[in-house]
Design an enzyme around this catalytic site. Structure first.
Site, short mmCIF file in Angstrom:
data_model
loop_
_atom_site.label_atom_id
_atom_site.label_comp_id
_atom_site.label_asym_id
_atom_site.label_seq_id
_atom_site.Cartn_x
_atom_site.Cartn_y
_atom_site.Cartn_z
N LYS A 1 1.07 -3.21 9.07
CA LYS A 1 2.49 -2.43 9.00
C LYS A 1 3.43 -2.91 9.45
O LYS A 1 3.34 -3.54 10.61
CB LYS A 1 2.11 -0.95 9.90
N ILE B 1 1.02 -1.12 0.01
CA ILE B 1 -0.04 -0.18 0.04
C ILE B 1 0.67 1.34 -0.08
O ILE B 1 0.70 2.14 -0.83
CB ILE B 1 -0.98 -0.07 1.12
N GLY B 2 2.09 1.12 0.74
CA GLY B 2 2.68 2.41 0.68
C GLY B 2 3.84 2.16 1.87
O GLY B 2 4.15 1.18 2.52
N GLY C 1 6.58 4.64 4.53
CA GLY C 1 6.94 5.76 5.44
C GLY C 1 7.85 5.55 6.41
O GLY C 1 8.66 4.55 6.69
N ASP D 1 2.38 13.52 16.37
CA ASP D 1 2.80 13.36 15.14
C ASP D 1 1.45 13.53 14.02
O ASP D 1 1.57 13.10 12.81
CB ASP D 1 3.45 12.39 14.73
N VAL E 1 3.47 -0.72 4.64
CA VAL E 1 2.11 -1.18 4.92
C VAL E 1 1.54 -1.91 3.94
O VAL E 1 1.92 -1.49 2.53
CB VAL E 1 1.34 0.10 4.86
N GLY F 1 7.75 2.36 8.54
CA GLY F 1 7.81 0.97 8.05
C GLY F 1 6.86 0.91 6.75
O GLY F 1 6.17 2.04 6.39
#
Length: 862
Positions: free
Chosen positions: A41, A18-19, A21, A135, A26, A24
């Protein structure tokens, strides 16, 4: 690291990335155990290899998993497989707020207010639990396809180590201990106190939300500079360009809220994020796009003084015309108000009503009730008759009525654990006939639209299960499940997931049967009812008099109020609502030392005893403020003296010397000792548990705990009041199906409790051996405490009325009658408990819930 499609992490099978960052990568994955899609994740290798950071990851993830709110991403599981640390989360189909802001254009005001309100409500829930995000940023706000906001990564940002180089992304403040002056967070969205390395609290998240709203309103970041260091300086020292100059049509109330959120001094922001959410909701609900534009235009600064005279008259006229128009609209709205609701009472006897359902003809009503202290039976009635007719069945509770004329009932229905009960599921024609038994130990059931299949709720070990059809598990809970209802089209099942046994507060859950997709609705304190409308929404009561409509996607809106005490039971094809009006009290009765008559010791309307002192003179009890789901903890002498309020807390036990009350907060994850006389409260070290029981050992220095870690089954623990961590004394999954009186033996060496199989067990407190059955233990009994010599336990069957209490010898199983208890007025009393018995067995206190219910037909709701 990258995971390939088909890779297995425990019960999760990776489907696609999925993505990625700072926290970590995902992936979309499938939970093979529950047949649902989740997001996984995976923790970065640098964190996974660091034992301390890995531990913090697990602690923070479990902490985040306790945040049960529709605007906070649900965490399902934390685990590891082959050295890979992962977290399984709810999968949300949609876009992040960052993607929506990518064009650099202002967000339409209606959408801005919707996103802002939902985000603030999610933050308010977390802040109320003592958790600060630290955050928050557009990347961490997911907007689902149906417009629902989900806050991501609660508690996980603490894991990123600080960076000292210029960067567009700086990590978030790590957990103490940290080096003073350490700067962590995402540049551009940090608060001044965060940017300068000071300690932060919930008001830091408020500032960050203000920066996000500024960007949504203007299309520009509030503090964007060329480098991360310059951005931090701007946050600490500079003010952003006024919104009125960049977005002159923005409503004044929105600008005021953003200005307050962006105050450099935290004291100038909101004292409570709940207040912030309330303000945003008010603006959202009362300020239209047209009004917003007019308001913004009227308050735009004029560049030349000479223009002011020409500006004032048209503006004044516009205001007058607008006011006149608004008055006209209000008058018209008054003329077209919906007609008043029409109420018709169906039942007239005194007692407790269970479920009520329309039969297939849409007029006949079937229901179960216990009238005048008698057994629970199934009845039928109709609008044209004030009489109800017993169906002549054995004692049973009604579950549901099918479209084909059959009833699903629970034979031999018995109560346990306060709100729960179970019986043998049976099918019986409404027109008459003998019941046909289907499944034992069922707590709830409902028919499919065609009347051919049944959904059932039961318990398997320590977990509640929803099965549809019977044998196919659709959902599980570590608490308990009730009011399972299948939608008219058969596509969805709605139910309440109650996280704590013995408590009836819970969250509405809607399951898509085919896609195995789970939608979380509102968390409601107390009884809320649950009815499907013909167009596929769920009706519930969301407060003392509010009726909420919830879509399968989770959208919530208010409908007409029914009045205090009404809950929906069923809805006919013509829109007539079948509702129950309840009047419930919990009463407390006791026999004081040296007295020969019981005394009613009820203080307010929900007096729930938590313990009785060994000498029988003092009772610790709660009064529950049901509209807000809060507890007030009291002590009271059994001689009838006035109760003394100790504080807003849930009581668990009194210390042996009666000087301290062991309590927990509403969230049930913190323990506090409150003095019963002069003194200051003392907190017991937090252990990342949700507590459901707490009891002092005879030494007064150690406590027995029944609880569970987030996402895990319950077990028993022992912890010293001055110790940092509890010690488990049973295996995970050895939960209790009900809690009786005092569990610990007088010598502190053993515990007598009811296990999940409904029988009483004796457990050594040192954890040296496995729990053993009480000799001669019967199914569906509860232990109500020990005799003074520790040789016998008081036992009684659950859900019985009157309550027959026997003494059972711990060594031989020999029994003898101790006492039979019957309330002075049995009407509406379905079960008695809890009971606490003094050490000498001569004085005691017991409690019961009194339900006095009535059924009504209500027209005009939809």
């Amino acid at each position: 690291m990258s995971l390939q499609t088909g890779t297995r992490l425990g019960v999760y099978e990776i489907a696609a990335p999925i993505g990625a960052g700072g926290m970590g990568e995902v992936y979309r994955a499938r939970d093979t155990r529950l047949s649902r899609e989740v997001a996984i994740k995976v923790l970065p290798a640098a964190v996974a290899s660091d034992a301390d950071r890995r531990l913090r990851f697990e602690q923070e993830a479990r902490s985040a998993s306790a945040l049960n709110h529709p605007n906070i991403l649900t965490i399902h599981d934390v685990g590891s497989a082959d050295g890979t640390i992962y977290i399984a989360m709810e999968l949300v189909e949609g876009k992040t707020l960052r993607e929506l802001l990518a064009a650099g254009e202002p967000v339409p005001m209606k959408r801005l207010l919707e996103v802002a309100t939902q985000t603030a409500e999610g933050l308010a829930k977390a802040h109320g639990a003592g958790i600060v995000h630290r955050d928050l940023k557009p990347e961490n706000l997911m907007i689902s396809k149906d417009g629902f906001v989900k806050i991501l990564d609660f508690g996980l940002a603490k894991l990123i180590e600080p960076v000292t180089q210029d960067a567009s992304v700086l990590p978030t403040a790590i957990a103490a201990p940290t080096t003073p002056g350490t700067v962590m967070g995402t540049a551009g969205y940090m608060s001044p106190e965060q940017a300068s390395g000071q300690s932060v609290d919930y008001r830091s998240d408020q500032f960050t939300l203000g920066a996000i709203l500024y960007e949504m309103a203007t299309g520009k970041r509030a503090f964007a500079r060329k480098t991360g260091a310059e951005t931090l300086v701007a946050i600490i020292r500079e003010e952003p360009e006024p919104i009125a100059q960049l977005a002159p049509k923005s409503p004044a109330p929105v600008r005021w809220i953003v200005d307050r959120l962006l105050a450099k001094d935290p004291e100038e922001r909101y004292a409570s994020t709940k207040d912030l959410a309330r303000d945003l909701k008010s603006v959202r609900d009362h300020l239209s796009e047209t009004t917003s534009s007019a308001s913004g235009a009227l308050e735009t600064a004029e560049p030349a003084r000479a223009k002011r005279r020409g500006w004032f008259l048209p503006a004044a006229l516009a205001l007058l015309i607008g006011a006149a128009g608004a008055a006209l609209v209000i008058r018209k709205l008054d003329l077209f108000q919906p007609p008043p609701l029409q109420f018709q009472r169906l039942t007239f006897r005194r007692g407790a009503v269970g479920a009520a359902r329309f039969a297939q003809d849409g007029r006949t009503v079937a229901y179960s009730a216990s009238w005048d202290g008698g057994p629970t039976e199934v009845y039928s009635t109709a609008p044209e008759s004030p009489e109800s007719k017993s169906l002549g069945l054995p004692p049973a509770n009604l579950f549901a009525a099918s479209s084909t004329g059959e009833l699903a009932i629970g034979l031999g229905w018995r109560r346990f654990g306060g709100w729960e009960g179970s019986g043998t599921l049976a099918r019986v024609p409404l027109a008459g006939g003998a019941p046909r038994e289907v499944v034992e130990n069922v707590q709830d059931a409902d028919w499919s639209p065609d009347g051919k299949q049944l959904a059932v709720v039961n318990h398997a070990g320590a977990r509640a299960r929803l099965e549809y059809p019977v044998g196919t598990v659709m959902a599980e809970s570590s608490g308990w499940i009730d009011q399972a209802r299948i939608s008219p089209d058969g596509r969805n099942i709605a139910f309440y997931d109650h996280p704590e046994r013995g408590e009836n507060a819970g969250r509405l859950i809607i399951l898509d049967v085919a896609k195995k997709r789970r939608t979380e609705g509102p968390f409601v304190p107390g009884t809320a009812g649950l009815v499907w409308t013909r167009d596929g929404d769920v009706l519930i009561t969301g407060g003392p008099s509010r009726l909420l409509r919830v879509s399968p996607s989770g959208k919530i809106r208010n409908t007409r109020g029914l009045g205090v005490g009404f809950v929906p039971e069923d809805l006919s094809r013509d829109g007539t609502l079948l509702a129950k009006h309840y009047n419930w009290r919990r009463e407390m009765v006791g026999l004081a030392p040296a007295e020969d008559r019981e005394r009613n010791l009820t203080w307010l309307d929900w007096s729930f005893p938590n313990t009785l002192s060994a000498d029988g003179t003092t009772v610790l009890f709660d009064e529950q403020d049901r509209p807000r789901g809060e507890y007030l903890c009291y002590v009271r002498r059994t001689d009838g003296s006035a109760a003394v309020l100790l504080g807003q807390a849930k009581g668990l036990d009194l210390s042996p010397d009666k000087r301290w009350a062991l309590t927990t907060n509403t969230a049930a994850d913190e323990l506090t000792l409150i003095p019963t006389a002069a003194g200051s409260p003392k907190k017991i070290a937090k252990a990342n548990l949700t507590y459901q029981l707490g009891e002092f050992f005879p030494d007064g220095k150690t406590i027995l705990l029944w609880g569970n870690e987030p996402g895990r089954a319950s077990r028993l623990y022992v912890q010293g009041v001055d110790e940092a961590r509890p010690r488990p004394i049973t295996r995970e999954g050895f939960g209790l199906s009900a809690v009786g009186g005092r569990a610990i033996s007088p010598d502190g060496r053993a515990i007598g409790v009811r296990g999940i199989d409904g029988r009483v067990y004796i457990i050594p407190t040192d954890g040296s051996t496995e729990p053993r059955l009480l000799p001669g233990a019967h199914v569906d009994e509860i232990s109500w405490g020990w005799t003074e010599d520790g040789k016998s336990i008081y036992v009684a069957a659950t859900g019985s009325m009157p309550l027959r209490i026997e003494l059972c010898d711990v060594a031989t199983g020999e029994r003898r009658l101790w006492k039979e208890i019957v309330p002075p007025d049995p009407a509406g009393v379905l079960a008695i408990g809890p009971i606490y018995i003094a050490a000498d067995g001569r004085s005691y206190i017991y409690s019961y819930r009194r339900q006095l219910d009535e059924l009504f037909l209500i027209k005009g709701v939809q």
